[in-house]
Design an enzyme around this catalytic site. Structure first.
Site, PDB file in Angstrom:
ATOM      1  CB  THR A   1      10.318 -11.829 -28.897  1.00 20.38           C
ATOM      2  OG1 THR A   1      11.417 -11.427 -28.064  1.00 20.38           O
ATOM      3  CG2 THR A   1       9.029 -11.825 -28.083  1.00 20.38           C
ATOM      4  CB  THR A   2      15.294 -13.692 -30.120  1.00 21.10           C
ATOM      5  OG1 THR A   2      15.448 -14.455 -28.912  1.00 21.10           O
ATOM      6  CG2 THR A   2      15.203 -12.209 -29.779  1.00 21.10           C
TER       7      THR A   2
ATOM      8  CG  HIS B   1      13.514  -6.833 -26.857  1.00 20.18           C
ATOM      9  ND1 HIS B   1      14.060  -7.379 -27.991  1.00 20.18           N
ATOM     10  CD2 HIS B   1      13.419  -7.840 -25.949  1.00 20.18           C
ATOM     11  CE1 HIS B   1      14.292  -8.668 -27.787  1.00 20.18           C
ATOM     12  NE2 HIS B   1      13.908  -8.973 -26.555  1.00 20.18           N
TER      13      HIS B   1
ATOM     14  CG  HIS C   1      20.866  -8.017 -33.038  1.00 16.51           C
ATOM     15  ND1 HIS C   1      21.341  -7.028 -33.881  1.00 16.51           N
ATOM     16  CD2 HIS C   1      20.956  -9.178 -33.731  1.00 16.51           C
ATOM     17  CE1 HIS C   1      21.692  -7.573 -35.032  1.00 16.51           C
ATOM     18  NE2 HIS C   1      21.478  -8.870 -34.962  1.00 16.51           N
TER      19      HIS C   1
ATOM     20  CG  HIS D   1      11.521  -9.681 -22.721  1.00 18.35           C
ATOM     21  ND1 HIS D   1      11.664 -10.029 -24.055  1.00 18.35           N
ATOM     22  CD2 HIS D   1      10.426  -8.886 -22.660  1.00 18.35           C
ATOM     23  CE1 HIS D   1      10.700  -9.465 -24.758  1.00 18.35           C
ATOM     24  NE2 HIS D   1       9.939  -8.771 -23.932  1.00 18.35           N
TER      25      HIS D   1
END
Length: 277
Positions: free
Chosen positions: A215-216, A129, A99, A146
């Site tokens: 965040t994942t 992202h 992703h 990030h």
């Protein structure tokens, strides 16, 4: 608002206790095909915490990321100092994780990295992202980068940058040929020649600092977040390139905003800029 003495002391105590009492973090998963970003999907963000026992924090955590950064509710801190880095050139590999596109540095680091509260964090990887995961005063941006760092005892620190549409980003320009190969061949990774993190301009005079999570999945908490207030630019072509390369038929890989739960957020501003706030 200017940081009051009581608020400042509370922020320092919160940061210190959180870091000292926390256990080593679990890093982000390498294979992202086990979850997705479909809002109502079985593998979407609302259900990440149910997909695997080790991902439970995604659903029950109290210090999750991303969050909205609201200037009206931050504690202005003049003592954190400029955001500086000490990186060395390193070989790296660009990988399609399912992703997002990740650049992983050989040997797990690129030089010394950064130092926060006396602890060294070495750069492990960089990924992107789109749109941005964090928001600034309710505004979402087209891209967020990030830079994931880790200390010797396994704690994570992430440095993030927002992007708006504009001039080409130089660092992404240097990666275009590698990303094109992944897009054309559907290979999962490409070896990159010597990379120097300094090429993407690291230093920042204004930044936010708070404690959050990855965040994942596994959404590990007690991550030190440093988000630059200074905006970078990216072209639409570069933005599309980052999404097309992953082959996931999605136009987004951003986790929804999470609750702050009264977490303090500090904004570093040099003393000579304090009159502007």
């Amino acid at each position: 608002m200017k940081i009051p003495s009581i608020g400042y002391v509370f922020f320092l105590i919160f940061i210190s206790i959180t870091i000292v009492s926390s256990s080593p973090d679990h890093g982000e998963v390498e294979d992202e095909t086990q979850f997705n970003y479909e809002k109502k999907g079985e593998k979407g963000p609302e259900n990440w915490g149910r997909l695997k026992p080790e991902w439970a924090m995604c659903g029950k955590g109290n210090m999750q990321s991303p969050i909205d950064l609201t200037d009206k509710r931050v504690l202005i801190d003049h003592n954190l100092g400029y955001l500086r880095s000490q990186y060395l050139p390193s070989n790296a590999t660009i990988k399609n994780r399912g992703h997002d596109i990740m650049m992983k540095f050989e040997g797990g680091n690129a030089g010394l990295g950064i130092t926060i509260n006396g602890t060294e964090y070495k750069l492990q990887q960089i990924h992107w992202h789109s749109p941005s995961e964090h928001t600034l005063n309710g505004k979402r941006f087209v891209l967020e980068e990030h830079m994931v760092h880790q200390s010797k005892d396994g704690r994570n620190a992430v440095v993030a940058f927002f992007y708006k549409l504009g001039k080409p980003d130089y660092f992404l320009l240097t990666l275009e040929r590698y990303l094109k190969r992944i897009t054309d061949t559907h290979e999962s990774q490409e070896f990159v020649e010597m990379v120097h993190p300094r090429t993407f301009g690291f230093e920042s005079k204004h930044y936010y600092r708070f404690i959050g999570s990855l965040t994942t999945p596994p959404c590990s908490e007690n991550v030190i977040w440093t988000i630059s207030k200074e905006m970078r630019t990216v072209t639409l072509k570069q933005l599309i390139m980052l999404r097309v390369t992953v082959h996931d038929q999605s136009n987004s890989n951003a986790r929804p905003l999470q609750r702050k739960n009264e977490r303090p957020v500090a904004l570093y501003i040099p003393t000579w800029h304090s009159k502007l706030y």
